[in-house]
Design a protein around this motif. Structure first.
Motif, PDB file in Angstrom:
ATOM      1  N   ILE A 130      34.735 -48.427 -22.579  1.00  0.00           N
ATOM      2  CA  ILE A 130      35.482 -48.013 -21.390  1.00  0.00           C
ATOM      3  C   ILE A 130      36.841 -47.490 -21.839  1.00  0.00           C
ATOM      4  O   ILE A 130      37.601 -48.201 -22.507  1.00  0.00           O
ATOM      5  CB  ILE A 130      35.669 -49.184 -20.401  1.00  0.00           C
ATOM      6  N   GLU A 156      31.835 -50.365 -14.347  1.00  0.00           N
ATOM      7  CA  GLU A 156      32.682 -49.284 -14.824  1.00  0.00           C
ATOM      8  C   GLU A 156      31.850 -48.318 -15.655  1.00  0.00           C
ATOM      9  O   GLU A 156      30.906 -48.721 -16.336  1.00  0.00           O
ATOM     10  CB  GLU A 156      33.831 -49.827 -15.674  1.00  0.00           C
ATOM     11  N   ARG A 191      38.170 -41.222 -12.034  1.00  0.00           N
ATOM     12  CA  ARG A 191      37.159 -41.120 -13.089  1.00  0.00           C
ATOM     13  C   ARG A 191      36.857 -39.643 -13.331  1.00  0.00           C
ATOM     14  O   ARG A 191      36.531 -38.908 -12.395  1.00  0.00           O
ATOM     15  CB  ARG A 191      35.891 -41.855 -12.691  1.00  0.00           C
ATOM     16  N   TYR A 222      38.878 -42.774 -17.445  1.00  0.00           N
ATOM     17  CA  TYR A 222      39.625 -43.084 -16.235  1.00  0.00           C
ATOM     18  C   TYR A 222      41.096 -42.718 -16.434  1.00  0.00           C
ATOM     19  O   TYR A 222      41.678 -43.024 -17.481  1.00  0.00           O
ATOM     20  CB  TYR A 222      39.530 -44.577 -15.897  1.00  0.00           C
TER      21      TYR A 222
END
Length: 479
Positions: free
Chosen positions: A161, A131, A285, A177
């Motif tokens: 993340i 990721e 993304r 994201y």
């Protein structure tokens, strides 16, 4: 040694009558001073009331980034004012942030020296499970809705993340994201705002010129029999380049969005209709590309930009299945450039050379044939693809109008790799071939920059049915 020096500096400042944070612009809590040296080579003077930052710039395909000079004015010596500005900035950067953030910030302000050591480094990173994230202090990451996964080289930083799972959010942070909410109602709109502002701490050092969207998941209702995205659709607003409306299945696709100015709000919008059993899901993304990242920025007229010497390029909603009578694969009103960065090629002698040509071959279809298109086609633009093969050719013989001005691709200077005397620019039908034949060939072009123009009109006519669009394997070659 650096950490010891900084801690000693903090100790010295803490002992002074004026608190450290009073005389420093708020962004300095996230980054060490950038390109600020006096004539003697000393670091930036924190007592200066005003100053200017000049962003690095370079010409990219003839374009100079619009962001040149930015200014910050320290408007006061109030700690609460500075804290409030950071709070607003971080709440934008981390949309899942709790309603109250005063407690984390209070503790962070207790030791400003730690903030200069990279609480919000901002460097892109990749987690162990592949990721994308940014480097940040682990406490900051968790406090503001992010998830730590792996570490960074920066002092005390983790790969953070950040995922947004709701409609109506605003993001300002690179590598965020956007994932579909678990519950989506019909007859609804779900949007995300991407805020670009060089005064934000997370964008100050590296102003943003482009945004790349990578569709890691993308499944909504497809087009109707006229290739119109009438039930569900995805659109983008606020960009300097034209973005086509798309729908259907687009996993693995990408788009480049051009920022119109130094400050902008770009909207990603899903519109969901009724009358379909389609499960809606997406995970997109959003990569914020700095004006200084010349190797990553796409030319301004390119919606898609491929940066590998080999790969696969597909039209939106293309899949390795036959289109059905009720739902087409091809989408209407697609009018955009697909570009390929010129790469270095390693030949059999391991001697790198700049590629001199690019070649395209239709993808190999392995799925079982299903009516109305028998067999499924990797290339089908214009004509009725549900029956016999529609002849290829963009100008076989003297007929240069064999591809009507409806649906086609343009490859400038394309020739048949096995028969160089067969050449043309415009291609349609059920085969990739410059001649009116029922077979596909490999086309090669030396025209630079390497690109494909893809165009479809407003809808399918009675003579155009069951078109898939295209899937092509490309390979750059060095002579």
């Amino acid at each position: 040694m650096m950490s010891v020096s900084l801690m000693l500096a903090w100790t010295s400042v803490a002992a002074s009558a004026t608190p450290f944070f009073v005389s420093h612009p708020y962004y300095s809590y996230f980054y060490l001073p950038y390109r600020h040296y006096d004539t003697t080579g000393s670091l930036w003077n924190p007592n200066a009331e005003t100053f200017q930052l000049e962003a690095e710039s370079s010409d990219i395909e003839g374009r100079t980034p619009v962001r040149k000079v930015f200014a910050d004015h320290s408007s006061g010596n109030s700690a609460s004012e500075i804290e409030g500005r950071i709070s607003a900035s971080l709440r934008n950067a981390f949309p899942n942030l709790a309603a109250s953030i005063s407690s984390p910030l209070t503790s962070l302000f207790a030791n400003p020296a730690l903030l200069t050591l990279g609480l919000l480094d901002g460097t892109s990173c990749t987690s162990p499970n592949a990721e994308a994230g940014i480097c940040a202090n682990s406490r900051l990451c968790s406090s503001y809705g992010g998830r730590s996964s792996g570490s960074c080289n920066s002092f005390g930083s983790v790969c953070c993340i950040n995922t947004v799972t709701r409609c109506g959010a605003t993001v300002t942070l690179n590598n965020t994201y956007w994932q579909a909410p678990t519950t989506l109602s019909a007859e609804s709109t779900c949007s995300l705002s991407i805020k670009l502002d060089p005064t934000l701490a997370e964008q100050r050092r590296h102003p943003i010129c482009q945004i790349r969207l990578d569709f890691e998941a993308f499944s909504i209702a497809g087009p109707n029999t006229q290739t119109v995205c009438a039930t569900d659709n995805f659109r983008v607003s606020g960009t300097a380049n034209r973005i086509p409306i798309i729908c259907g299945q687009n996993v693995g696709q990408h788009m480049y969005l051009i920022a119109p100015s130094s400050t902008a709000d770009i909207q990603l919008i899903f519109t969901l209709g009724t009358g379909t059993a389609q499960d809606r899901s997406w995970k997109i993304r959003t990569s914020l590309l700095a004006c200084s990242s010349t190797s990553l920025l796409a030319p301004d007229d390119c919606l898609q930009y491929f940066t590998q010497s080999t790969g696969t390029v597909r039209s939106f909603n293309w899949r390795e299945v036959s289109p059905s009578a009720a739902g087409q694969r091809q989408l209407n009103n697609q009018d955009y450039n697909i570009c390929f960065r010129t790469e270095q090629i390693i030949n059999t002698n391991s001697f790198p050379r700049v590629s001199s040509s690019i070649c395209y071959t239709p993808c190999v279809i392995t799925t079982t044939a299903v009516a109305p298109q028998m067999p499924p086609l990797a290339f089908s633009l214009t004509g009725d693809s549900s029956g016999s093969f529609y002849l290829a050719g963009a100008g076989a013989g003297t007929n240069f109008n064999q591809c009507p001005n409806t649906d086609y691709i343009v490859i400038h200077g394309a020739v048949d790799s096995a028969a160089p005397n067969n050449f043309n620019d415009r291609f349609c039908g059920n085969n990739l071939n410059p001649s009116a034949l029922q077979t596909s060939v490999t086309l090669c072009s030396t025209a630079k920059p390497f690109n494909i123009l893809y165009r479809t009109d407003g809808s399918e006519s009675n003579a155009e049915f069951a078109n898939n669009g295209f899937c092509l394997r490309y390979e750059q070659r060095a002579s």
